[in-house]
Design a protein around this motif. Structure first.
Motif, PDB file in Angstrom:
ATOM      1  N   ALA A 243       0.802  -1.223   0.000  1.00  0.00           N
ATOM      2  CA  ALA A 243       0.000   0.000   0.000  1.00  0.00           C
ATOM      3  C   ALA A 243       0.839   1.279   0.000  1.00  0.00           C
ATOM      4  N   PRO A 244       1.936   1.369   0.777  1.00  0.00           N
ATOM      5  CA  PRO A 244       2.713   2.618   0.716  1.00  0.00           C
ATOM      6  C   PRO A 244       3.225   2.948  -0.678  1.00  0.00           C
ATOM      7  N   ALA A 245       3.463   1.933  -1.506  1.00  0.00           N
ATOM      8  CA  ALA A 245       3.976   2.166  -2.857  1.00  0.00           C
ATOM      9  C   ALA A 245       2.923   1.943  -3.936  1.00  0.00           C
ATOM     10  N   ASP A 246       1.724   1.454  -3.563  1.00  0.00           N
ATOM     11  CA  ASP A 246       0.621   1.211  -4.486  1.00  0.00           C
ATOM     12  C   ASP A 246       0.996   0.221  -5.593  1.00  0.00           C
ATOM     13  N   ARG A 247       1.379  -1.003  -5.192  1.00  0.00           N
ATOM     14  CA  ARG A 247       1.681  -2.010  -6.194  1.00  0.00           C
ATOM     15  C   ARG A 247       1.603  -3.411  -5.595  1.00  0.00           C
ATOM     16  N   PHE A 248       1.397  -4.363  -6.499  1.00  0.00           N
ATOM     17  CA  PHE A 248       1.388  -5.777  -6.140  1.00  0.00           C
ATOM     18  C   PHE A 248       2.734  -6.392  -6.473  1.00  0.00           C
ATOM     19  N   GLU A 249       3.001  -7.556  -5.871  1.00  0.00           N
ATOM     20  CA  GLU A 249       4.182  -8.308  -6.283  1.00  0.00           C
ATOM     21  C   GLU A 249       3.877  -9.039  -7.591  1.00  0.00           C
ATOM     22  N   ASP A 250       4.916  -9.495  -8.286  1.00  0.00           N
ATOM     23  CA  ASP A 250       4.760 -10.062  -9.628  1.00  0.00           C
ATOM     24  C   ASP A 250       4.479 -11.560  -9.590  1.00  0.00           C
ATOM     25  N   GLU A 251       3.591 -11.987  -8.704  1.00  0.00           N
ATOM     26  CA  GLU A 251       3.192 -13.386  -8.628  1.00  0.00           C
ATOM     27  C   GLU A 251       1.710 -13.466  -8.300  1.00  0.00           C
ATOM     28  N   LEU A 252       1.107 -14.559  -8.752  1.00  0.00           N
ATOM     29  CA  LEU A 252      -0.249 -14.910  -8.348  1.00  0.00           C
ATOM     30  C   LEU A 252      -0.165 -16.214  -7.568  1.00  0.00           C
ATOM     31  N   HIS A 253      -0.929 -16.314  -6.495  1.00  0.00           N
ATOM     32  CA  HIS A 253      -0.795 -17.438  -5.585  1.00  0.00           C
ATOM     33  C   HIS A 253      -2.074 -18.264  -5.560  1.00  0.00           C
ATOM     34  N   THR A 254      -1.915 -19.558  -5.714  1.00  0.00           N
ATOM     35  CA  THR A 254      -3.074 -20.444  -5.752  1.00  0.00           C
ATOM     36  C   THR A 254      -3.848 -20.405  -4.450  1.00  0.00           C
ATOM     37  N   ILE A 255      -3.152 -20.473  -3.317  1.00  0.00           N
ATOM     38  CA  ILE A 255      -3.851 -20.534  -2.033  1.00  0.00           C
ATOM     39  C   ILE A 255      -4.611 -19.249  -1.750  1.00  0.00           C
ATOM     40  N   TYR A 256      -4.073 -18.104  -2.157  1.00  0.00           N
ATOM     41  CA  TYR A 256      -4.775 -16.847  -1.919  1.00  0.00           C
ATOM     42  C   TYR A 256      -5.910 -16.657  -2.912  1.00  0.00           C
ATOM     43  N   THR A 257      -5.762 -17.240  -4.093  1.00  0.00           N
ATOM     44  CA  THR A 257      -6.882 -17.269  -5.031  1.00  0.00           C
ATOM     45  C   THR A 257      -8.019 -18.093  -4.452  1.00  0.00           C
ATOM     46  N   ALA A 258      -7.675 -19.243  -3.862  1.00  0.00           N
ATOM     47  CA  ALA A 258      -8.694 -20.094  -3.249  1.00  0.00           C
ATOM     48  C   ALA A 258      -9.377 -19.376  -2.091  1.00  0.00           C
ATOM     49  N   SER A 259      -8.598 -18.718  -1.244  1.00  0.00           N
ATOM     50  CA  SER A 259      -9.180 -18.005  -0.106  1.00  0.00           C
ATOM     51  C   SER A 259     -10.091 -16.878  -0.570  1.00  0.00           C
ATOM     52  N   THR A 260      -9.655 -16.147  -1.597  1.00  0.00           N
ATOM     53  CA  THR A 260     -10.477 -15.050  -2.113  1.00  0.00           C
ATOM     54  C   THR A 260     -11.774 -15.566  -2.703  1.00  0.00           C
ATOM     55  N   ALA A 261     -11.683 -16.624  -3.504  1.00  0.00           N
ATOM     56  CA  ALA A 261     -12.889 -17.182  -4.119  1.00  0.00           C
ATOM     57  C   ALA A 261     -13.862 -17.687  -3.056  1.00  0.00           C
ATOM     58  N   LEU A 262     -13.338 -18.297  -1.994  1.00  0.00           N
ATOM     59  CA  LEU A 262     -14.207 -18.783  -0.926  1.00  0.00           C
ATOM     60  C   LEU A 262     -14.938 -17.624  -0.252  1.00  0.00           C
ATOM     61  N   THR A 263     -14.241 -16.530  -0.029  1.00  0.00           N
ATOM     62  CA  THR A 263     -14.891 -15.366   0.576  1.00  0.00           C
ATOM     63  C   THR A 263     -15.910 -14.756  -0.375  1.00  0.00           C
ATOM     64  N   LEU A 264     -15.615 -14.743  -1.672  1.00  0.00           N
ATOM     65  CA  LEU A 264     -16.610 -14.255  -2.638  1.00  0.00           C
ATOM     66  C   LEU A 264     -17.872 -15.103  -2.597  1.00  0.00           C
ATOM     67  N   LEU A 265     -17.721 -16.407  -2.412  1.00  0.00           N
ATOM     68  CA  LEU A 265     -18.895 -17.281  -2.299  1.00  0.00           C
ATOM     69  C   LEU A 265     -19.674 -16.984  -1.021  1.00  0.00           C
ATOM     70  N   LYS A 266     -18.960 -16.684   0.063  1.00  0.00           N
ATOM     71  CA  LYS A 266     -19.650 -16.297   1.297  1.00  0.00           C
ATOM     72  C   LYS A 266     -20.383 -14.975   1.111  1.00  0.00           C
ATOM     73  N   LEU A 267     -19.770 -14.041   0.395  1.00  0.00           N
ATOM     74  CA  LEU A 267     -20.437 -12.776   0.100  1.00  0.00           C
ATOM     75  C   LEU A 267     -21.670 -12.995  -0.762  1.00  0.00           C
ATOM     76  N   HIS A 268     -21.582 -13.923  -1.703  1.00  0.00           N
ATOM     77  CA  HIS A 268     -22.719 -14.260  -2.569  1.00  0.00           C
ATOM     78  C   HIS A 268     -23.861 -14.847  -1.739  1.00  0.00           C
ATOM     79  N   ALA A 269     -23.520 -15.668  -0.735  1.00  0.00           N
ATOM     80  CA  ALA A 269     -24.552 -16.215   0.140  1.00  0.00           C
ATOM     81  C   ALA A 269     -25.172 -15.132   1.015  1.00  0.00           C
ATOM     82  N   TYR A 270     -24.369 -14.151   1.400  1.00  0.00           N
ATOM     83  CA  TYR A 270     -24.831 -13.040   2.245  1.00  0.00           C
ATOM     84  C   TYR A 270     -25.779 -12.128   1.467  1.00  0.00           C
ATOM     85  N   LYS A 271     -25.362 -11.738   0.267  1.00  0.00           N
ATOM     86  CA  LYS A 271     -26.196 -10.939  -0.626  1.00  0.00           C
ATOM     87  C   LYS A 271     -25.996 -11.477  -2.044  1.00  0.00           C
ATOM     88  N   PRO A 272     -26.932 -12.289  -2.558  1.00  0.00           N
ATOM     89  CA  PRO A 272     -26.737 -12.927  -3.866  1.00  0.00           C
ATOM     90  C   PRO A 272     -26.357 -11.922  -4.949  1.00  0.00           C
TER      91      PRO A 272
END
Length: 642
Positions: A243-272
């Motif tokens: 955040a201090p530099a406003d950038r991401f690292e140059d990798e995508l991570h499977t486990i964090y993709t899985a965690s994000t998708a799971l939370t998106l599904l919980k959000l979908h259940a909360y408000k379809p």
């Protein structure tokens, strides 16, 4: 007893400046695109994507602005201080902050006379620090001491103006931070209006009142953040946002993709929301593309840990935690969509996890690809990985009804129960000393196993160990900085995960009709309050380059203001798990100390020390958290995630 130490923004800024010479960017292959951000209140992360190692020593003198001050101070007006007629009324905390910030703004404006209605006395001289922040960068600082508070503030403000160039408009675009370090007072200028101020404590804007409306707002903010962290081309998710530099690292991570998708599904259940379901399925496509299909080398079913965006290829490393957390998400998607491809991927991954079990039920952590194509086994024991595998196998059994997975889960559950019987509920491993994160994974995984098997031993251990964790939570209401945190868990990710686990225990307790379930609910509410003060919003974004991009992100610690994706996911999961259980009135209130006490007027150091920070906390993240502290001797990428 260790001596007390307070982490102020001034302290953090000096530490960041001292370490900036070692900090070159978040990726070893690519130098920082924003070198100036290294001089912000918190430095960007270091070459591995994680923060740079730092010593918990007192910061050196912050002399970054000495040359500017020496060159420009003579040009800064030195106004005459006037006292208001009739004297001032007795001050409270909010009035004192507003009057202090208003006075500093008067001095910065460069007039000949300024009015100061802060005529206070103290046994110790007043030391004042005035800092200016702009676009996430600290661009000014002035430091002064005097027996009179007004004089100390005036001199510090003049030096800050000189540090920023000396002109009357030098600080106009800056957000100001004012601190009286020796009196344990710190404030930041409000975004609502210049001359108004909000409280800081140990570099945080504390959350002193929690209700359901605030939590609902933070859920929306967190959702927005997670949508921004998804790579638009590959649909995978970054681990770190600096955040201090406003950038991401140059990798995508499977486990964090899985965690994000799971939370998106919980959000979908909360408000379809069909968009959330679509994004979760796209993320699943990335995850399944990262799954090995190589039967010949016995890696089939494992998921590659990361995808290198520069080299356009997966990293040859298969981690059991990555497979386990991906199983969680794919099972949720299968339950929603009934598409066979998700369950087929889960079965492959679960079979690979069984192959990674040892004869005693413990788990091998990872396989790492070597030159020539061979794979090396990472054999360090991790309670996080053990718990993640047990949860994944238990959930796979419930989805498939294949006893093979229940038998494998029982093997690991027996190992874990034996460890608890011998060592107790507070567990450690080869990566870290006993800590609440490892312990909470034992709770979560045994809960999953109890649901799958009905084993009463597992359920008894769940509640016994959850009660042990409840007792370790910091619940002193006078300490807004730590209230809701668990001892030996210093990161927002750790607090979020513990809150998520406790919310699951609470629901299971209610379903079983047990008594005393509210103790778990209370623990979650306390943790939620803490997480909210680690969440970027308008008031605390003065240390980031792009406040809109950071909004809703849960930063790691007071010293490391990067956002790690799992910090957001765990916090959001806890919020969503509890929203239906919360009333509409106040959930938790932590009042400020009375003004005189807070200023320590007429008090000795013993009173001040109670508001301080012990040496064991001095290096935030230096004890057991949700991953080893930066600089510990753990090879890159081998530390457990979540």
């Amino acid at each position: 007893m260790p001596s007390a130490r307070v982490f102020t923004i001034a302290t953090l800024a000096a530490l960041a400046a001292a370490s900036s010479g070692l900090t070159t960017g978040c990726d070893s292959r690519k130098p920082s695109v924003e070198p100036a951000a290294a001089k912000a209140a918190v430095a960007p992360a270091a070459s591995t994507g994680a923060p740079e190692a730092r010593k918990a020593a007192p910061p050196p003198g912050d002399d970054r602005f000495a040359a500017q001050i020496a060159a420009n101070l003579s040009r800064v007006p030195d106004p005459t201080i006037q006292l208001p007629e009739g004297g001032g009324a007795e001050l409270d905390n909010a009035t004192f902050r507003d009057r202090t910030m208003t006075f500093v703004r008067q001095v910065a404006a460069g007039g000949d006379k300024v009015t100061c209605d802060l005529s206070l006395s103290s046994k110790r001289p007043f030391r004042a620090v005035v800092m200016g922040f702009q676009d996430g960068r600290q661009m000014a600082r002035g430091d002064a001491s005097d027996a009179g508070l007004c004089v100390a503030l005036k001199d510090a403000a003049r030096r800050a103006v000189a540090a920023a160039g000396g002109g009357r408009d030098a600080l106009d675009a800056a957000r100001l931070v004012v601190e009286l370090p020796d009196h344990h007072v710190s404030m930041v200028e409000s975004v609502a209006a210049k001359g108004k101020a909000v409280e800081l404590t140990h570099g945080l804007v504390p959350v002193r009142a929690l209700d359901k409306a605030l939590l609902a707002k933070r859920i929306e903010d967190g959702k927005g953040y997670l949508l921004r962290v998804i790579d638009p081309q590959h649909k995978g998710v970054h681990k770190y946002y600096h955040a201090p530099a406003d950038r991401f690292e140059d990798e995508l991570h499977t486990i964090y993709t899985a965690s994000t998708a799971l939370t998106l599904l919980k959000l979908h259940a909360y408000k379809p929301d069909a968009r959330l379901l679509r994004l979760a399925t796209e993320a699943a496509g990335f995850m399944m593309a990262m799954q090995s299909r190589e039967v010949a080398d016995r890696t089939a079913g494992g998921f590659f840990y990361a995808f290198d965006l520069e080299r356009k290829r997966p990293e040859r490393r298969l981690v059991v935690g990555t497979a386990s957390k991906t199983i969680f998400t794919l099972l949720e998607l299968h339950g929603l969509t009934k598409e066979k491809k998700y369950l087929e991927s889960v079965v492959m991954a679960a079979d690979w996890l069984i192959a990674m079990q040892r004869p005693d039920g413990s788990v091998r952590s990872a396989l790492t690809g070597q030159e020539g194509g061979a794979w090396k086994v990472q054999s360090k024991e991790s309670m996080l990985y053990t718990g993640q595998v047990l949860s994944a196998l238990s959930r796979t059994y419930r989805a498939t009804n294949n006893k093979k997975y229940l038998d494998a889960a029982a093997h690991t559950a027996d190992f874990l129960l034996a460890r608890i019987a011998k060592k107790g509920c507070f567990l450690g491993d080869d990566y870290r000393k006993p800590n609440p994160i490892s312990s909470s994974w034992a709770v979560q995984s045994l809960l999953d196993f109890a649901k799958a098997s009905g084993d009463p031993r597992a359920e008894q251990a769940v509640f016994r160990c959850a009660d042990d964790l409840v007792k370790r939570q910091w619940r002193r209401p006078e300490d807004a900085y730590r209230y809701g945190r668990w001892q030996r868990s210093l990161s927002s990710s750790g607090t979020g995960w513990l809150a998520e686990v406790m919310s699951e225990v609470y629901h299971h307790c209610r379903q079983k009709g047990r008594d005393g379930c509210d103790r778990y609910k209370d623990a979650v509410v306390a943790a939620i309050r803490l997480l909210l003060q680690y969440t970027y919003g308008p008031e605390n974004s003065f240390v980031v380059k792009n406040p809109k991009a950071a909004a809703g992100g849960v930063f790691w610690s007071i010293r490391d203001r990067y956002v790690r994706t799992d910090s957001v996911c765990h916090a959001m999961n806890a919020y969503l798990n509890m929203m239906g259980e919360l009333g509409d009135g106040p959930l938790l209130t932590l009042p400020e100390r009375p003004f005189a006490e807070r200023m320590a007027l007429g008090a000795e150091a013993a009173d001040a020390a109670s508001a301080g920070l012990s040496e064991e906390d001095a290096e935030e993240g230096g004890e057991a958290g949700s991953e080893p502290a930066a600089g510990q001797s753990v090879p890159r990428g081998e530390e457990p995630d979540d």
